[in-house]
Design an enzyme around this catalytic site. Structure first.
Site, PDB file in Angstrom:
ATOM      1  N   CYS A  96     -14.546 -39.837  10.367  1.00  8.88           N
ATOM      2  CA  CYS A  96     -13.733 -38.976   9.808  1.00  8.88           C
ATOM      3  C   CYS A  96     -13.440 -39.774   8.481  1.00  8.88           C
ATOM      4  O   CYS A  96     -13.245 -39.340   7.256  1.00  8.88           O
ATOM      5  CB  CYS A  96     -12.891 -38.284  10.413  1.00  8.88           C
ATOM      6  SG  CYS A  96     -11.313 -37.533   9.558  1.00  8.88           S
ATOM      7  N   TYR A 131     -24.024 -28.242   8.509  1.00  2.98           N
ATOM      8  CA  TYR A 131     -22.519 -28.490   7.846  1.00  2.98           C
ATOM      9  C   TYR A 131     -22.862 -29.714   6.660  1.00  2.98           C
ATOM     10  O   TYR A 131     -22.791 -29.449   5.567  1.00  2.98           O
ATOM     11  CB  TYR A 131     -21.650 -28.986   8.793  1.00  2.98           C
ATOM     12  CG  TYR A 131     -20.801 -28.221   9.519  1.00  2.98           C
ATOM     13  CD1 TYR A 131     -19.604 -28.036   9.066  1.00  2.98           C
ATOM     14  CD2 TYR A 131     -21.190 -27.722  10.793  1.00  2.98           C
ATOM     15  CE1 TYR A 131     -18.602 -27.340  10.080  1.00  2.98           C
ATOM     16  CE2 TYR A 131     -20.422 -27.080  11.585  1.00  2.98           C
ATOM     17  CZ  TYR A 131     -19.062 -26.793  11.124  1.00  2.98           C
ATOM     18  OH  TYR A 131     -18.191 -26.041  12.067  1.00  2.98           O
ATOM     19  N   GLU A 180      -5.486 -10.799   0.946  1.00  2.00           N
ATOM     20  CA  GLU A 180      -4.862  -9.547   1.135  1.00  2.00           C
ATOM     21  C   GLU A 180      -5.790  -8.728   1.798  1.00  2.00           C
ATOM     22  O   GLU A 180      -5.437  -7.665   2.472  1.00  2.00           O
ATOM     23  CB  GLU A 180      -3.902  -8.972  -0.105  1.00  2.00           C
ATOM     24  CG  GLU A 180      -4.792  -8.322  -1.173  1.00  2.00           C
ATOM     25  CD  GLU A 180      -3.932  -7.847  -2.336  1.00  2.00           C
ATOM     26  OE1 GLU A 180      -3.226  -6.944  -1.991  1.00  2.00           O
ATOM     27  OE2 GLU A 180      -4.159  -8.321  -3.480  1.00  2.00           O
ATOM     28  N   HIS A 182       0.053  -9.635  -2.864  1.00  2.00           N
ATOM     29  CA  HIS A 182      -0.628  -9.110  -3.820  1.00  2.00           C
ATOM     30  C   HIS A 182      -0.091 -10.027  -5.141  1.00  2.00           C
ATOM     31  O   HIS A 182       1.023 -10.045  -5.686  1.00  2.00           O
ATOM     32  CB  HIS A 182      -0.405  -7.508  -4.208  1.00  2.00           C
ATOM     33  CG  HIS A 182      -1.396  -7.149  -5.400  1.00  2.00           C
ATOM     34  ND1 HIS A 182      -2.796  -7.032  -5.033  1.00  2.00           N
ATOM     35  CD2 HIS A 182      -0.721  -6.675  -6.360  1.00  2.00           C
ATOM     36  CE1 HIS A 182      -2.916  -6.225  -6.212  1.00  2.00           C
ATOM     37  NE2 HIS A 182      -2.093  -6.154  -6.852  1.00  2.00           N
ATOM     38  N   CYS A 211     -15.299 -36.733   6.848  1.00  2.00           N
ATOM     39  CA  CYS A 211     -14.286 -35.760   6.447  1.00  2.00           C
ATOM     40  C   CYS A 211     -13.759 -36.051   5.155  1.00  2.00           C
ATOM     41  O   CYS A 211     -13.547 -35.290   3.969  1.00  2.00           O
ATOM     42  CB  CYS A 211     -13.453 -35.270   7.503  1.00  2.00           C
ATOM     43  SG  CYS A 211     -14.017 -35.223   8.957  1.00  2.00           S
ATOM     44  N   GLU A 228     -23.189 -29.066   2.682  1.00  6.58           N
ATOM     45  CA  GLU A 228     -22.335 -29.258   1.751  1.00  6.58           C
ATOM     46  C   GLU A 228     -22.476 -30.433   0.972  1.00  6.58           C
ATOM     47  O   GLU A 228     -21.885 -30.345  -0.303  1.00  6.58           O
ATOM     48  CB  GLU A 228     -21.044 -30.094   3.064  1.00  6.58           C
ATOM     49  CG  GLU A 228     -20.287 -29.043   3.895  1.00  6.58           C
ATOM     50  CD  GLU A 228     -19.204 -29.810   4.853  1.00  6.58           C
ATOM     51  OE1 GLU A 228     -18.296 -29.065   5.332  1.00  6.58           O
ATOM     52  OE2 GLU A 228     -19.334 -30.909   4.876  1.00  6.58           O
ATOM     53  N   LYS A 261     -16.025 -37.209   2.056  1.00  4.07           N
ATOM     54  CA  LYS A 261     -16.498 -35.811   1.610  1.00  4.07           C
ATOM     55  C   LYS A 261     -15.606 -34.878   0.881  1.00  4.07           C
ATOM     56  O   LYS A 261     -16.258 -34.447  -0.166  1.00  4.07           O
ATOM     57  CB  LYS A 261     -17.192 -35.370   3.161  1.00  4.07           C
ATOM     58  CG  LYS A 261     -17.977 -34.144   2.931  1.00  4.07           C
ATOM     59  CD  LYS A 261     -17.229 -32.627   2.900  1.00  4.07           C
ATOM     60  CE  LYS A 261     -16.061 -32.521   3.799  1.00  4.07           C
ATOM     61  NZ  LYS A 261     -16.802 -32.043   5.099  1.00  4.07           N
TER      62      LYS A 261
HETATM   63  P1  NDP Z   1     -26.053 -29.727  12.639  1.00  2.00           P
HETATM   64  O1  NDP Z   1     -26.521 -29.713  13.993  1.00  2.00           O
HETATM   65  O2  NDP Z   1     -25.028 -29.011  12.024  1.00  2.00           O
HETATM   66  O3  NDP Z   1     -27.344 -29.603  11.459  1.00  2.00           O
HETATM   67  C1  NDP Z   1     -28.667 -30.229  11.659  1.00  2.00           C
HETATM   68  C2  NDP Z   1     -29.745 -29.491  10.679  1.00  2.00           C
HETATM   69  O4  NDP Z   1     -30.886 -30.263  10.926  1.00  2.00           O
HETATM   70  C3  NDP Z   1     -29.802 -28.026  11.356  1.00  2.00           C
HETATM   71  O5  NDP Z   1     -29.940 -27.230  10.343  1.00  2.00           O
HETATM   72  C4  NDP Z   1     -31.171 -28.383  12.183  1.00  2.00           C
HETATM   73  O6  NDP Z   1     -32.199 -27.340  12.156  1.00  2.00           O
HETATM   74  C5  NDP Z   1     -31.666 -29.503  11.213  1.00  2.00           C
HETATM   75  N1  NDP Z   1     -32.857 -30.247  11.902  1.00  2.00           N
HETATM   76  C6  NDP Z   1     -32.692 -30.820  13.054  1.00  2.00           C
HETATM   77  N2  NDP Z   1     -33.892 -31.919  13.535  1.00  2.00           N
HETATM   78  C7  NDP Z   1     -34.501 -31.595  12.125  1.00  2.00           C
HETATM   79  C8  NDP Z   1     -35.764 -31.925  12.016  1.00  2.00           C
HETATM   80  N3  NDP Z   1     -36.423 -32.635  12.961  1.00  2.00           N
HETATM   81  N4  NDP Z   1     -36.441 -31.749  10.767  1.00  2.00           N
HETATM   82  C9  NDP Z   1     -35.669 -30.943   9.910  1.00  2.00           C
HETATM   83  N5  NDP Z   1     -34.566 -30.461  10.169  1.00  2.00           N
HETATM   84  C10 NDP Z   1     -33.980 -30.753  11.366  1.00  2.00           C
HETATM   85  O7  NDP Z   1     -25.670 -31.159  11.932  1.00  2.00           O
HETATM   86  P2  NDP Z   1     -25.063 -32.031  10.939  1.00  2.00           P
HETATM   87  O8  NDP Z   1     -25.227 -33.348  10.942  1.00  2.00           O
HETATM   88  O9  NDP Z   1     -24.966 -31.091   9.658  1.00  2.00           O
HETATM   89  O10 NDP Z   1     -23.279 -32.158  11.708  1.00  2.00           O
HETATM   90  C11 NDP Z   1     -22.899 -32.532  12.700  1.00  2.00           C
HETATM   91  C12 NDP Z   1     -21.726 -32.029  13.218  1.00  2.00           C
HETATM   92  O11 NDP Z   1     -20.870 -32.647  12.364  1.00  2.00           O
HETATM   93  C13 NDP Z   1     -21.543 -30.444  12.834  1.00  2.00           C
HETATM   94  O12 NDP Z   1     -22.073 -29.756  14.109  1.00  2.00           O
HETATM   95  C14 NDP Z   1     -20.166 -30.394  12.791  1.00  2.00           C
HETATM   96  O13 NDP Z   1     -19.615 -30.005  14.170  1.00  2.00           O
HETATM   97  C15 NDP Z   1     -19.643 -31.595  12.483  1.00  2.00           C
HETATM   98  N6  NDP Z   1     -19.212 -31.685  10.776  1.00  2.00           N
HETATM   99  C16 NDP Z   1     -18.129 -30.843  10.363  1.00  2.00           C
HETATM  100  C17 NDP Z   1     -17.706 -30.783   9.172  1.00  2.00           C
HETATM  101  C18 NDP Z   1     -16.638 -29.749   8.807  1.00  2.00           C
HETATM  102  O14 NDP Z   1     -16.054 -29.402   9.715  1.00  2.00           O
HETATM  103  N7  NDP Z   1     -16.717 -29.198   7.634  1.00  2.00           N
HETATM  104  C19 NDP Z   1     -18.465 -31.237   8.112  1.00  2.00           C
HETATM  105  C20 NDP Z   1     -19.513 -32.073   8.644  1.00  2.00           C
HETATM  106  C21 NDP Z   1     -20.103 -32.395   9.870  1.00  2.00           C
HETATM  107  P3  NDP Z   1     -31.842 -26.168  13.167  1.00  2.00           P
HETATM  108  O15 NDP Z   1     -30.937 -25.231  12.685  1.00  2.00           O
HETATM  109  O16 NDP Z   1     -33.311 -25.372  13.078  1.00  2.00           O
HETATM  110  O17 NDP Z   1     -31.766 -26.632  14.568  1.00  2.00           O
END
Ligand code: NDP
Length: 452
Positions: free
Chosen positions: A43, A178, A440, A435, A48, A182, A51
């Site tokens: 984080c 995410y 709202e 408002h 976080c 982002e 970022k």
């Molecule tokens: P996520 O699991 O959210 O996303 C991973 C992405 O990569 C998905 O779109 C997935 O596709 C894709 N993917 C996985 N394997 C492959 C592959 N071999 N080839 C191509 N695409 C692939 O992980 P993140 O790394 O983005 O984030 C991890 C966690 O961190 C989140 O779940 C969240 O809980 C936390 N986080 C929270 C934030 C916030 O609160 N703002 C900010 C950043 C992270 P598919 O959907 O098809 O599986």
């Protein structure tokens, strides 16, 4: 009774581990904590916090144009990565210092070392020193993973993005979660030419369809080259960059490729299985509702358990652990109705069930409105926002709230309180509007747009 070096030994100095250590120490427990890298964890050091600071930096480009529309005589500036990066890392060092100070003030002994579990009541540091502990708490977090393909190591992950000596001119971001979404927005805002590949039909899988649809539409509108149903087929080092052939056959050379294709729990080489701790198929530590592993003296919290990968959740799991183990008040971690925000541009705030998930569960009414907000409409920007409530037909409770809007993260925190309390649609309606605001609309949507 056995005499231990520590009442609690925490492995991992991220948000969850540090909070648990401090709160346990406040009960009078003797606490040690080992961290192999930098205090603060994902984080603070590579998640976080940096970022969000990059999100802020990336939003100024639009603000310059808006300022002119509002009558200010300002020119577009250029973004200086090196100056920003220096300040960013100074800020992270400051925060790391605060974490250390808080631990010191709480009388937690810090070991700047990797630690492994060498017994049900024993940890071993990298220098071979061992310590006995009545309880061990594993809070080692997770790490990004590269996909299993040839030359994947030509790409970087979110870990490296903060450390780049210079910003790429052209980047490919792979993933639709995410982190990918982002960073696509952040880098686009900083003037980088961004291409994003997502293998599925729509980014942000699992979130409300209408909300993620609007986010993706607005991302494209703002300049992100989002390609759905697309993935990397081949990669090679070429022409001073990374040559990529994608699944639709097109080829391109990028200065950088960033994989945001998911994260895995940090359990490798921790010695967990040797002492009887169960590790699941995704490398996660398997725990019960009280964060206790199969070994009664060993607990685990945060991303290493792969429950909900969010900082505030890890912190709450740490607090519930201390309540249970050090305050004699067995406390289950509550994973229901966790609000969260995705810091895309526009931002998305969400709590509860998506329309799709709710409709599977019971008959629902959908209240939704999408419009051009006053501030950006005045500046002639095409931005739209979405305010949406998913309401149970039977109980009238608001089952889900989805907001796509500037400051959606701030809004969903507050809406989340009402929804966690079980507020009904009629209770939302009984609240007087503020408002003129975007939010709202949450209390003025009279008729459902549809039922599902
Ligand atoms: P996520 O699991 O959210 O996303 C991973 C992405 O990569 C998905 O779109 C997935 O596709 C894709 N993917 C996985 N394997 C492959 C592959 N071999 N080839 C191509 N695409 C692939 O992980 P993140 O790394 O983005 O984030 C991890 C966690 O961190 C989140 O779940 C969240 O809980 C936390 N986080 C929270 C934030 C916030 O609160 N703002 C900010 C950043 C992270 P598919 O959907 O098809 O599986």
């Amino acid at each position: 009774m056995a005499d231990f070096d520590y009442d609690l030994f925490v492995i991992g100095g991220g948000s969850g581990g540090v909070r648990a250590a401090r709160v346990a120490a406040a009960t009078g427990a003797k606490v040690g904590l080992a961290e192999e890298f930098r205090m603060g964890g994902t984080c603070v050091i590579r998640g976080c916090v940096p970022k969000k600071l990059m999100v802020f930096a990336s939003e100024y480009q639009e603000m310059f144009a808006d300022a002119r529309a509002y009558g200010w005589d300002v020119q577009d500036g250029t973004f200086e990565w090196s100056g920003f990066q220096k300040k960013l890392h100074a800020e992270l060092e400051r925060l790391e210092g605060i974490y250390r100070k808080l631990l010191g003030n709480s009388d937690v002994t810090i070991h700047d070392s990797r630690a492994t579990v060498s017994g049900t009541h024993e940890v071993t540091l990298a220098d071979g020193k061992t310590y006995s502990a009545k309880h061990i708490l594993v809070a080692t977090g997770g790490r990004p993973v590269l996909p299993d393909m040839k030359n994947a190591d030509l790409g970087i992950t979110s870990n490296e993005i903060f450390l780049l000596p210079e910003l790429p001119k052209k980047i490919l971001i792979v993933g639709g979660g995410y982190i990918a979404s982002e960073f696509a927005c952040i880098l686009n805002g900083l003037g980088v030419e961004v291409t994003q590949f997502y293998r599925g039909a729509q980014i942000l899988r699992g979130f409300d369809d209408e909300a993620r649809g609007l986010v993706s539409e607005m991302m494209i509108e703002k300049g992100v080259g989002l390609h759905l149903g697309t993935n990397v087929l081949e990669m090679e080092k070429r022409d001073g960059g990374v040559w990529v052939k994608c699944t639709n056959g097109s080829e391109n050379v990028f200065d950088q490729v960033m994989f945001a294709t998911g994260r895995v729990p940090n359990t490798d080489g921790l010695g967990l299985e040797d002492v009887g701790v169960e590790v699941g198929r995704k490398s996660e530590i398997v725990v019960d509702d009280y964060s206790q592993t199969k070994v009664p003296s060993i607990y685990a919290i945060g991303d290493v358990t792969n429950r909900v990968q969010l900082t505030p959740v890890a912190i709450r799991e740490g607090m519930a652990f201390v309540e249970t183990v050090f305050k004699g008040n067995p406390t289950k971690v509550d994973h229901e109705l966790i609000p969260s925000a995705i810091f895309t541009q526009p931002e998305m705030g969400t709590v509860g069930l998506s329309e799709e998930a709710a409709a599977e569960q019971e008959p629902v009414e959908i209240y939704a409105t999408s419009f051009r907000p006053m501030q950006s409409a005045f500046a002639d920007r095409p931005d739209r926002v979405l305010m949406k409530l998913v309401v149970s037909k039977e109980s009238r409770k608001v089952l889900g709230c989805h907001i796509v809007s500037p400051h959606a993260g701030e809004m969903i925190q507050l809406a989340g309180i009402a929804i966690k309390m079980g507020a009904t649609k009629e209770q939302f309606d009984a609240t007087c509007a503020v408002h003129p605001t975007i939010s709202e609309e949450l209390v003025t949507m009279k008729e459902p747009v549809r039922t599902a």
